[in-house]
Design an enzyme around this catalytic site. Structure first.
Site, short mmCIF file in Angstrom:
data_model
loop_
_atom_site.label_atom_id
_atom_site.label_comp_id
_atom_site.label_asym_id
_atom_site.label_seq_id
_atom_site.Cartn_x
_atom_site.Cartn_y
_atom_site.Cartn_z
N ASN A 29 4.93 1.84 1.34
CA ASN A 29 4.15 2.91 0.06
C ASN A 29 4.91 4.08 0.36
OD1 ASN A 29 2.59 4.22 -1.55
ND2 ASN A 29 0.76 3.66 -0.62
N LYS B 47 4.39 6.67 -1.49
CA LYS B 47 3.67 7.84 -2.03
C LYS B 47 4.52 8.80 -2.82
CE LYS B 47 0.23 6.59 1.58
NZ LYS B 47 -0.89 6.89 2.09
N HIS C 204 -4.83 2.10 -5.32
CA HIS C 204 -4.74 2.78 -4.07
C HIS C 204 -5.85 3.63 -3.95
CE1 HIS C 204 -3.51 5.11 -0.70
NE2 HIS C 204 -2.66 4.01 -0.36
N GLU D 256 -6.00 6.18 -2.62
CA GLU D 256 -5.67 7.94 -3.31
C GLU D 256 -5.81 7.88 -4.75
OE1 GLU D 256 -1.96 8.09 -1.11
OE2 GLU D 256 -3.10 7.83 0.82
N GLU E 86 -7.16 -1.77 2.97
CA GLU E 86 -6.84 -0.43 3.49
C GLU E 86 -7.95 0.16 3.82
OE1 GLU E 86 -2.58 0.51 2.51
OE2 GLU E 86 -3.70 1.41 1.00
N GLY F 91 -3.24 7.31 6.72
CA GLY F 91 -2.82 8.69 7.36
C GLY F 91 -3.44 9.62 8.31
N SER G 251 -2.40 3.24 8.85
CA SER G 251 -1.57 3.63 10.05
C SER G 251 -0.95 2.60 10.97
CB SER G 251 -2.88 4.43 10.82
OG SER G 251 -3.17 5.58 10.34
N GLY H 287 2.24 3.25 4.93
CA GLY H 287 2.67 4.43 4.21
C GLY H 287 3.73 5.34 5.01
N GLY H 288 3.14 6.16 6.02
CA GLY H 288 4.03 7.13 6.84
C GLY H 288 5.10 6.55 7.40
P1 PGA Z 1 -0.49 5.26 6.44
O1 PGA Z 1 -0.73 4.65 4.74
O2 PGA Z 1 0.31 3.86 6.94
O3 PGA Z 1 0.22 6.36 6.13
O4 PGA Z 1 -1.67 5.30 6.68
C1 PGA Z 1 -0.75 3.41 4.31
C2 PGA Z 1 -1.16 3.29 2.68
O5 PGA Z 1 -1.88 4.43 2.17
O6 PGA Z 1 -0.64 2.43 1.94
#
Ligand code: PGA
Length: 248
Positions: free
Chosen positions: A9, A11, A94, A96, A166, A172, A212, A233-234
């Site tokens: 992802n 983002k 998601h 967010e 999640e 994050g 994460s 994500g990251g």
């Molecule tokens: P993250 O994000 O791996 O950076 O924690 C995961 C996500 O929001 O899909």
């Protein structure tokens, strides 16, 4: 046996040109026949991403879409705009988007139904806040999210769906859920799907963990019986994503 699915992802990261560079860099690293690999990228980069991924095992997904076919919805992306360029997956709901863009369980449901109508596989997100976890209401909360997200979705559609569990406190933050915590909720999600549909649907649907995930945590998380991969994500923006895909 469910095939694992590992999705990045991105983002709101990477310009269209940077997207091409990153896909070229990651392409050889994420080559795998054992897992499905999806890169979910910003809408403006989707066309470039699809071109850059051609001839590889990478499928491209969107990070959002609207639930109407067309019309006066300034700034939104319609499902047939995604299918027209070859998008196969879409992240729906998601946390967010729920937190900053007023997504609700009801809009998530409308988008899930619309995605299926157009043959796009939804990656349906759910997850609890830290307060909910501390109050012991995680499972109740997730069951409610899942029940509303899958309202009027047929069992044939649900079998093809992907759910991403999640926990919001893990996104994050560098605080990955333990494999026991993640397995407990993913098993509860599968149980909920079994109650809504049947055993066969529950066995077919794929449930990811997200929050994460790194190259270090992936193998233990993905070894859990009810965790069928991850939404990353990251770490999906780095060469580490190759290690996550080849986690074994
Ligand atoms: P993250 O994000 O791996 O950076 O924690 C995961 C996500 O929001 O899909």
């Amino acid at each position: 046996m469910r095939k694992k699915i590992i999705a990045g992802n991105w983002k709101m990261n990477k310009t269209p040109s940077e997207t091409v560079q990153l896909i070229n860099e990651l392409r050889p690293l994420v080559a795998s026949e054992e897992v499905d690999v999806v890169f979910c990228v910003p809408a403006i980069s989707l066309t470039k991403a699809i071109e850059a991924a051609q001839g590889s095992n990478i499928e491209i997904g969107a990070e959002n879409m609207y639930y109407e076919e067309s019309g006066a919805y300034t700034g939104e992306i319609a499902p047939n705009m995604l299918t027209d360029i070859g998008v196969k997956y879409v992240i729906i709901g998601h946390s967010e988007r729920r937190e900053y863009f007023a997504e609700t369980d009801e809009t998530v449901n409308k988008k899930v139904l619309k995605a299926f109508e157009h043959g796009i596989t939804p990656i349906v997100c759910c997850g609890e806040s830290l307060t909910q976890r501390e109050q012991g209401v995680t499972i109740d909360w997730i069951r409610q999210q899942i029940k509303i997200a899958f309202l009027n979705v047929t069992s044939e559609q649900a079998k093809a769906a992907v759910i991403a569990y999640e926990p919001i406190w893990a996104i994050g933050t560098g605080k990955v859920a333990t494999s026991e915590q993640a397995q407990e909720v993913c098993a509860a999600i599968r149980q909920c799907i079994k109650e809504i549909y049947d055993e066969a649907t529950a066995e077919a649907i794929r449930i990811q963990y997200g929050g994460s995930v790194t190259a270090d945590s992936a193998s233990e998380l993905f070894a859990q019986p009810d965790i069928d991969g991850g939404l990353v994500g990251g770490a999906s923006l780095k060469p580490d994503f190759g290690k996550i895909v080849n986690y074994k």
